[in-house]
Write a protein that holds these residues in place. Structure first.
Motif, PDB file in Angstrom:
ATOM      1  N   MET A 156       0.852  -1.199   0.000  1.00 31.15           N
ATOM      2  CA  MET A 156       0.000   0.000   0.000  1.00 31.15           C
ATOM      3  C   MET A 156       0.883   1.242   0.000  1.00 31.15           C
ATOM      4  N   THR A 157       0.652   2.122  -0.976  1.00 29.80           N
ATOM      5  CA  THR A 157       1.408   3.367  -1.018  1.00 29.80           C
ATOM      6  C   THR A 157       0.943   4.287   0.093  1.00 29.80           C
ATOM      7  N   GLU A 158       1.770   5.304   0.378  1.00 33.44           N
ATOM      8  CA  GLU A 158       1.425   6.233   1.451  1.00 33.44           C
ATOM      9  C   GLU A 158       0.084   6.921   1.194  1.00 33.44           C
ATOM     10  N   MET A 159      -0.150   7.366  -0.072  1.00 31.07           N
ATOM     11  CA  MET A 159      -1.405   8.070  -0.366  1.00 31.07           C
ATOM     12  C   MET A 159      -2.610   7.161  -0.163  1.00 31.07           C
ATOM     13  N   ASN A 160      -2.505   5.906  -0.564  1.00 31.84           N
ATOM     14  CA  ASN A 160      -3.605   4.962  -0.330  1.00 31.84           C
ATOM     15  C   ASN A 160      -3.845   4.763   1.159  1.00 31.84           C
ATOM     16  N   TYR A 175      -3.239   7.005   3.530  1.00 30.40           N
ATOM     17  CA  TYR A 175      -3.894   8.217   4.036  1.00 30.40           C
ATOM     18  C   TYR A 175      -5.389   8.199   3.726  1.00 30.40           C
ATOM     19  N   LEU A 176      -5.728   7.854   2.478  1.00 32.17           N
ATOM     20  CA  LEU A 176      -7.134   7.857   2.068  1.00 32.17           C
ATOM     21  C   LEU A 176      -7.927   6.777   2.793  1.00 32.17           C
ATOM     22  N   THR A 177      -7.286   5.651   3.060  1.00 32.64           N
ATOM     23  CA  THR A 177      -7.961   4.575   3.798  1.00 32.64           C
ATOM     24  C   THR A 177      -8.308   5.020   5.212  1.00 32.64           C
ATOM     25  N   ILE A 178      -7.358   5.677   5.867  1.00 29.73           N
ATOM     26  CA  ILE A 178      -7.606   6.174   7.225  1.00 29.73           C
ATOM     27  C   ILE A 178      -8.760   7.164   7.238  1.00 29.73           C
ATOM     28  N   ILE A 179      -8.792   8.036   6.238  1.00 33.84           N
ATOM     29  CA  ILE A 179      -9.806   9.098   6.198  1.00 33.84           C
ATOM     30  C   ILE A 179     -11.180   8.544   5.839  1.00 33.84           C
ATOM     31  N   LEU A 180     -11.254   7.722   4.785  1.00 31.44           N
ATOM     32  CA  LEU A 180     -12.541   7.396   4.179  1.00 31.44           C
ATOM     33  C   LEU A 180     -13.249   6.189   4.799  1.00 31.44           C
ATOM     34  N   SER A 181     -12.524   5.322   5.490  1.00 26.26           N
ATOM     35  CA  SER A 181     -13.167   4.115   6.041  1.00 26.26           C
ATOM     36  C   SER A 181     -14.321   4.448   6.988  1.00 26.26           C
ATOM     37  N   PRO A 182     -14.130   5.334   7.999  1.00 26.01           N
ATOM     38  CA  PRO A 182     -15.273   5.668   8.869  1.00 26.01           C
ATOM     39  C   PRO A 182     -16.396   6.379   8.122  1.00 26.01           C
ATOM     40  N   LEU A 183     -16.051   7.219   7.143  1.00 26.56           N
ATOM     41  CA  LEU A 183     -17.076   7.941   6.382  1.00 26.56           C
ATOM     42  C   LEU A 183     -17.930   6.977   5.572  1.00 26.56           C
ATOM     43  N   LEU A 184     -17.290   6.028   4.902  1.00 28.37           N
ATOM     44  CA  LEU A 184     -18.026   5.056   4.096  1.00 28.37           C
ATOM     45  C   LEU A 184     -18.965   4.233   4.968  1.00 28.37           C
ATOM     46  N   ALA A 185     -18.458   3.757   6.100  1.00 27.37           N
ATOM     47  CA  ALA A 185     -19.294   2.957   7.010  1.00 27.37           C
ATOM     48  C   ALA A 185     -20.456   3.783   7.545  1.00 27.37           C
ATOM     49  N   THR A 208      -7.999   2.560  12.483  1.00 27.56           N
ATOM     50  CA  THR A 208      -7.086   2.408  13.618  1.00 27.56           C
ATOM     51  C   THR A 208      -5.812   1.687  13.209  1.00 27.56           C
ATOM     52  N   ILE A 209      -5.966   0.585  12.473  1.00 25.91           N
ATOM     53  CA  ILE A 209      -4.790  -0.158  11.997  1.00 25.91           C
ATOM     54  C   ILE A 209      -3.934   0.733  11.103  1.00 25.91           C
ATOM     55  N   GLY A 210      -4.597   1.478  10.219  1.00 28.54           N
ATOM     56  CA  GLY A 210      -3.869   2.406   9.357  1.00 28.54           C
ATOM     57  C   GLY A 210      -3.126   3.466  10.142  1.00 28.54           C
ATOM     58  N   SER A 211      -3.734   3.948  11.221  1.00 28.97           N
ATOM     59  CA  SER A 211      -3.097   4.970  12.055  1.00 28.97           C
ATOM     60  C   SER A 211      -1.846   4.423  12.728  1.00 28.97           C
ATOM     61  N   TYR A 212      -1.930   3.164  13.200  1.00 36.43           N
ATOM     62  CA  TYR A 212      -0.751   2.558  13.833  1.00 36.43           C
ATOM     63  C   TYR A 212       0.347   2.301  12.801  1.00 36.43           C
ATOM     64  N   ILE A 243      -3.444  17.129   2.788  1.00 38.29           N
ATOM     65  CA  ILE A 243      -3.063  16.228   3.878  1.00 38.29           C
ATOM     66  C   ILE A 243      -1.711  16.660   4.428  1.00 38.29           C
ATOM     67  N   LEU A 244      -1.626  16.732   5.742  1.00 38.00           N
ATOM     68  CA  LEU A 244      -0.364  16.984   6.426  1.00 38.00           C
ATOM     69  C   LEU A 244      -0.090  15.803   7.353  1.00 38.00           C
ATOM     70  N   VAL A 245       0.996  15.122   7.104  1.00 39.57           N
ATOM     71  CA  VAL A 245       1.385  13.975   7.927  1.00 39.57           C
ATOM     72  C   VAL A 245       2.728  14.269   8.569  1.00 39.57           C
ATOM     73  N   ASP A 246       2.754  14.244   9.882  1.00 34.70           N
ATOM     74  CA  ASP A 246       4.000  14.374  10.638  1.00 34.70           C
ATOM     75  C   ASP A 246       3.791  13.664  11.975  1.00 34.70           C
ATOM     76  N   SER A 247       4.708  13.844  12.896  1.00 32.99           N
ATOM     77  CA  SER A 247       4.615  13.131  14.173  1.00 32.99           C
ATOM     78  C   SER A 247       3.383  13.544  14.974  1.00 32.99           C
ATOM     79  N   LEU A 248       2.995  14.816  14.899  1.00 37.01           N
ATOM     80  CA  LEU A 248       1.804  15.279  15.617  1.00 37.01           C
ATOM     81  C   LEU A 248       0.546  14.646  15.033  1.00 37.01           C
ATOM     82  N   THR A 249       0.448  14.619  13.697  1.00 34.74           N
ATOM     83  CA  THR A 249      -0.696  13.991  13.042  1.00 34.74           C
ATOM     84  C   THR A 249      -0.801  12.517  13.411  1.00 34.74           C
TER      85      THR A 249
END
Length: 667
Positions: free
Chosen positions: A1-5, A7-17, A45-49, A81-87
């Motif tokens: 899975m690429t980084e962009m995929n 990111y989108l998985t983390i964002i869209l999974s709860p929205l789709l459900a 959650t898995i994507g976030s970890y 999208i901004l991804v860093d340690s805080l995000t």
């Protein structure tokens, strides 16, 4: 899975459900509905970890647009999208707690109407918070900001048939609108002064306007922007005086109380200030203001927890107090420490709310602690996890809350040494609040789980009962431990409530983890150079400092009060005027409801009568129509229908045209 995929998985999974269950939940049924939403949040959650692991191992960062939403002239507004340690840290906290709440809700809401609707709401709530956290610009931040506010309105008023719930969600919505007005004005000033709403571009231009004043008032423009943005945080993160909505949010079901108070909505303001730390660090005035407001929250709103009898409201006022601690850390420039406490607080506060919900289920939805007592023998799991949560909340070592709270106390003392404005007041409040926090948290524990089994008594009235989660009956059958779908999340939250401070200590305290994401991340760098800080060394050091003993004194005071009602009666007599003021919540509700609300309604009526009725309807709309009618009546007389009249008008028109053309030629 690429980084962009990813990111989108983390964002869209709860929205789709959330969308599927929201639209088709009535047909899917309870089991499929909660399975879909839990799966969506689990994937997130898995994507976030995975994302956190990538950040930890490779220092992964990303800042870029997904698509351009709007272009106006030279300005482009994108969803990015901004991804860093805080995000990565915030995503892990939000999705982990949300997952526990989703699982817990299966048992808690099992017999409720609107079961599918509730799961759709909490999944949508999670999506909105993820959008807020991953934003790389102010527009997207505002979208997530308003989104969590909207969904919280729906969740707090979930029992919309009940008048108190409707009042509570309207109160939350309107008070947050006050804060959001300031937030929106702050975003407007960012655009006016920086010409962009992208975080990175704004930070790059900070020094260009560091000396610019706001409208020649003598106020630094950055200070004005920071204060206005923090007004938004005062609403979302329930800082005094815009805190009044948070205790009333207990009208919603307990799972959403845990989600709002622990990891999502109320932490949005804290996250926002940490994200914009390069900007805030340029304004000592704004930082002092934040620290003072936080100190008021920590002590004076924490004191209200001492007089509450509703089990959930005690935990609610502890949230207000702990949010104050986070604001103090931000105001003292220790942004990473504020996020550290946000993280530890998320786990033990979710634990305490869900544990309170477990008690409420066992007590047939009774929430008044005066009708409980002696529950420890019937609910051993809930009892143990409540002890763990309260020890973490009180800041007793080695539990998670100790490490982050102790660092905040050090940050406040450091600010005092550097003569920050109001620092003496801040230091007094945060130290005094340590005693108060331990006292009200263990008062709740002793009233609920120890002493006489008061639930066996027959009560003929419910005076003093603040709220109920539903309309269920209030039986007096034998209480018992909650089912596994309730106790499992409690155990899973109890574990980080003990160890998360140890695990994250070396990342948060030295500050290297947040370098590049938060300004002044290495707040304690000088101390680290002198003497390396470790969890063991910090606990040993705490034995020579007041906070640990203040916490122990608070626990002892709660025990004495529990064992000696006569002592409590004497205290109440001595401090009767003070307790009266506290019972009226420092008259803040009276101020908003009886003074500010009528003023607002009166102003609204004036604007409506003058602006809408007189100017818009009377002058612009109807007035312009009357003017046209008058002219039409005059010109209508020229339309006689006779050929000679038409010929005359034609000749006059030709003469006027010739005269005009001749004038142009001669000129």
């Amino acid at each position: 899975m690429t980084e962009m995929n990813l990111y989108l998985t983390i964002i869209l999974s709860p929205l789709l459900a959330s969308t599927i269950v929201g639209l088709f939940g009535f047909a899917l049924g309870k089991k499929i509905s909660h399975s879909l939403t839990i799966l969506g949040v689990l994937i997130s959650t898995i994507g976030s970890y995975c994302l956190l692991n990538k950040v930890l191992n490779g220092g992964l960062t990303y800042d870029g647009p997904l698509y351009t939403w709007l272009t106006v002239g030279s300005q482009s507004y994108s969803v990015g999208i901004l991804v860093d340690s805080l995000t990565a840290t915030m995503l892990t906290i939000v999705t982990s707690v949300s997952l526990m709440v989703h699982i817990y809700t299966i048992g808690y809401m099992e017999h409720e109407e609107g079961y599918e609707r509730f799961f759709s709401y909490i999944s949508l709530f999670t999506f909105m918070m993820i959008m807020l956290v991953m934003a790389n610009n102010f527009i997207q931040l505002f979208f997530g900001w308003e989104g969590v506010g909207l969904v919280s309105y729906l969740l707090i008023g979930f029992y919309f048939q009940r008048e108190s719930a409707t009042f509570a969600n309207l109160k939350a919505f309107l008070v947050n609108r006050i804060g959001d007005l300031g937030f929106l004005l702050g975003i407007g000033l960012v655009l006016a002064y920086f010409g962009t709403l992208n975080y990175a571009e704004v930070f790059a231009k900070l020094h260009e306007i560091s000396g610019v004043t706001f409208l020649n008032t003598g106020w630094n423009a950055i200070t004005v922007i920071c204060l206005l943005l923090f007004v938004g945080a005062m609403g979302k993160s329930a800082q005094f005086p815009l805190h009044v909505w948070l205790p009333d949010s207990m009208e919603g079901p307990t799972p959403i109380s845990a989600l709002i108070h622990a990891a999502t909505m109320v932490t949005a303001g804290i996250f926002m200030v940490a994200r914009l730390s390069p900007m805030y660090n340029m304004s000592e005035t704004a930082l002092s203001f934040i620290a003072i407001i936080g100190a008021i929250n920590a002590l004076f709103l924490g004191l209200l927890g001492l007089i509450q009898n509703d089990i959930k409201r005690v935990v609610a006022y502890s949230t207000l107090s702990q949010l104050g601690y986070m604001a103090v850390a931000l105001g003292c420039g220790a942004y990473s420490v504020g996020i550290f406490h946000l993280m530890t607080h998320a786990f033990f506060k979710a634990l305490l709310f869900l544990a309170a919900g477990s008690v409420i289920v066992a007590m047939h939805h009774e929430q008044d602690m005066r009708k409980m007592g002696g529950l420890w023998k019937y609910m051993p799991i809930t009892y143990v996890v409540t002890i763990i949560g309260n020890l973490a909340l009180a800041g007793v070592p080695p539990f998670a809350g100790f490490f982050s709270k102790d660092m905040i106390l050090d940050a406040a003392s450091n600010a005092h040494e550097h003569h920050m404005f109001g620092s003496s007041f801040v230091v007094f409040c945060v130290y005094a609040a340590v005693f108060v926090t331990a006292c009200y948290s263990f008062r709740q524990l002793f009233m609920t789980f120890h002493g006489k089994e008061r639930f066996r008594e027959v009560h003929h009235d419910d005076h003093g009962h603040d709220s109920h989660d539903d309309h269920g009956g209030h039986g007096h059958s034998e209480p018992k431990e909650s089912p596994w779908v309730i106790t499992l999340p409690l155990v899973l939250l109890a574990i980080p409530s003990v160890i998360i401070g140890w695990l994250a200590f070396d990342k948060f305290v030295p500050g290297e983890f947040f370098s590049g994401a938060i300004y002044n991340a290495q707040f304690f760098a000088e101390e680290i150079i002198k003497d390396p800080i470790t969890p063991i060394a910090m606990m040993a050091h705490s034995l020579h400092q007041p906070p640990v003993y203040l916490a122990l004194a608070g626990i002892i005071a709660a025990f004495i009060a529990h064992k000696s009602p006569a002592f409590v009666a004497v205290i109440k007599t001595i401090f009767k005027p003070v307790i009266f003021v506290m019972e009226r919540k420092y008259f803040m509700d009276d101020l908003f409801i009886n003074i500010l609300a009528p003023i607002g309604r009166g102003l609204g009526k004036i604007l409506w009568s003058i602006g809408d009725i007189l100017l818009i309807d009377g002058l612009i709309v109807n007035g312009s129509a009357r003017v046209i009618a008058v002219f039409a009546k005059i010109f209508r007389r020229a339309q006689t229908g006779y050929v000679n009249s038409a010929a005359t008008y034609m000749v006059l028109g030709v003469l006027i045209l010739l005269t005009f053309c001749t004038g142009l030629i001669l000129h």
